[in-house]
Design a protein around this motif. Structure first.
Motif, short mmCIF file in Angstrom:
data_model
loop_
_atom_site.label_atom_id
_atom_site.label_comp_id
_atom_site.label_asym_id
_atom_site.label_seq_id
_atom_site.Cartn_x
_atom_site.Cartn_y
_atom_site.Cartn_z
N SER A 165 -2.10 -2.25 -2.37
CA SER A 165 -2.71 -0.92 -2.31
C SER A 165 -3.26 -0.59 -0.93
CB SER A 165 -3.83 -0.79 -3.36
OG SER A 165 -4.89 -1.68 -3.07
N THR A 166 -3.60 -1.62 -0.16
CA THR A 166 -4.11 -1.37 1.19
C THR A 166 -2.99 -1.34 2.23
OG1 THR A 166 -4.59 -3.74 1.47
CG2 THR A 166 -6.39 -2.32 0.71
N HIS A 167 -1.76 -1.62 1.80
CA HIS A 167 -0.59 -1.54 2.68
C HIS A 167 0.48 -0.69 1.98
CE1 HIS A 167 -2.75 -5.03 4.24
NE2 HIS A 167 -2.11 -4.85 5.37
N ALA A 173 8.20 1.98 -3.16
CA ALA A 173 7.93 2.44 -4.52
C ALA A 173 6.53 3.04 -4.65
CB ALA A 173 8.09 1.29 -5.51
N LEU A 174 5.61 2.62 -3.77
CA LEU A 174 4.24 3.11 -3.88
C LEU A 174 4.06 4.51 -3.30
CD1 LEU A 174 2.10 -0.09 -3.26
CD2 LEU A 174 3.04 0.84 -5.38
N LYS A 175 5.15 5.12 -2.86
CA LYS A 175 5.09 6.56 -2.55
C LYS A 175 4.79 7.35 -3.82
CE LYS A 175 8.33 6.37 1.34
NZ LYS A 175 9.68 6.78 1.84
N TYR A 179 3.02 4.82 -9.63
CA TYR A 179 3.14 3.39 -9.38
C TYR A 179 1.95 2.88 -8.56
CZ TYR A 179 7.96 3.60 -11.08
OH TYR A 179 9.09 3.76 -11.86
N PHE A 180 1.48 3.69 -7.62
CA PHE A 180 0.32 3.29 -6.83
C PHE A 180 -0.89 3.08 -7.73
CE2 PHE A 180 -3.51 4.26 -4.34
CZ PHE A 180 -3.37 3.32 -3.33
N THR A 181 -1.09 3.97 -8.66
CA THR A 181 -2.21 3.86 -9.60
C THR A 181 -2.06 2.61 -10.47
OG1 THR A 181 -2.52 6.25 -9.66
CG2 THR A 181 -3.44 4.98 -11.49
#
Length: 279
Positions: A165-167, A173-175, A179-181
């Protein structure tokens, strides 16, 4: 390992066990070959069977980051090219299928999926066990292994786990905010647990308590990250070495140095977590 420690590539698609699976005919052939080679040795203790099977993959090329090239999350089977995590996963799944004396490729992939995904279900990017400490936790819940770091005198990991989450930009995929949540929530869950490790300066003291087939997860001093490498403990010349897919050597190898000395020679490696397979 998973997005963090590097993963396998995919070659073709099929439906097995009600989920889309990426594999090639060569992967099926390699599984069949392994079954033929070891089906008469299924009375071996599980850890020994996994190690003996794993040694036949020595020399297999190391390939990194390839799972995350897929447009959607799928179970990937690639026995021609491995990274450290997919090597461990593939050999465990192979050992399980061999113990059941079931030569079907579907049985092998069923085990692989159960090992790689939370609750054994492929349900998007967040269902994959990205952090290896989480991988250990979930596989212990399934009865595949027992984490024994505490029995070896483990000390608390002195940091929160939040590397992904910090990178965020490092993980395509974390765009996706969804998925980030999901990943952020998984990190919060991991941080409610007490993670233990054996500092590398103390590994030589507990080496005699390690057994062949133990899963060795190498922890790191990198901020926010739990584990950077993984392999199996093997005995060579009365010392514990690491059987692993090596990024440095670009293939599956047994470490030239014993595990304790191997760790001391790697600046960012802090120590180890240890799990004993329980099949």
């Amino acid at each position: 390992m998973k997005s963090i420690l590097y993963l396998v590539c995919f070659l073709s698609f099929s439906n097995l066990a009600n989920s889309q699976i990426a594999y090639s005919p060569q992967d099926v052939a390699k599984w069949k070959q392994a079954f033929q080679s070891f089906h008469t040795q299924t009375d071996l203790p599980f850890a020994q069977l996994v190690v003996q099977t794993g040694k036949t993959w020595i020399g297999t090329p190391y390939v990194a980051h390839t799972l995350d090239k897929q447009p959607t999350e799928q179970l990937v089977v690639n026995l021609k090219e491995l990274d450290c995590t997919t090597y461990v996963e593939s050999m465990l799944a192979m050992g399980m299928a061999l113990k059941e004396k079931d030569s079907s490729f579907q049985n092998y992939t069923n085990h692989l999926q159960q090992i790689r995904y939370r609750n054994g279900e492929v349900n998007g990017y967040g269902s994959r066990l990205h952090y290896f400490s989480d991988w250990l936790y979930e596989n212990e819940k399934q009865g595949n292994l027992k984490v024994i770091t505490d029995q070896l005198g483990g000390k608390p990991v002195p940091k929160p786990i939040n590397f992904m989450s910090t990178h965020r930009a490092a993980y395509p995929a974390l765009k996706s905010d969804e998925y980030f949540t999901q990943i952020s929530q998984i990190e919060k869950e991991i941080n409610t647990r007490t993670l233990l490790y054996i500092p590398k300066s103390e590994v030589s003291k507990i080496e005699s308590k390690l057994k062949e087939g133990d899963i060795i997860a190498i922890t790191t001093s990198i901020k926010g990250l739990d584990v950077v490498h993984v392999g199996f403990a093997v005995v060579q010349d009365k010392r514990i070495h690491l059987l692993h897919a090596s990024l440095d050597e670009k293939k599956v190898v047994i470490s030239k140095k014993p595990l304790a000395e191997y760790l001391l020679g790697n600046k960012n490696q802090a120590g180890i977590m240890v799990a004993r397979v329980t099949q």
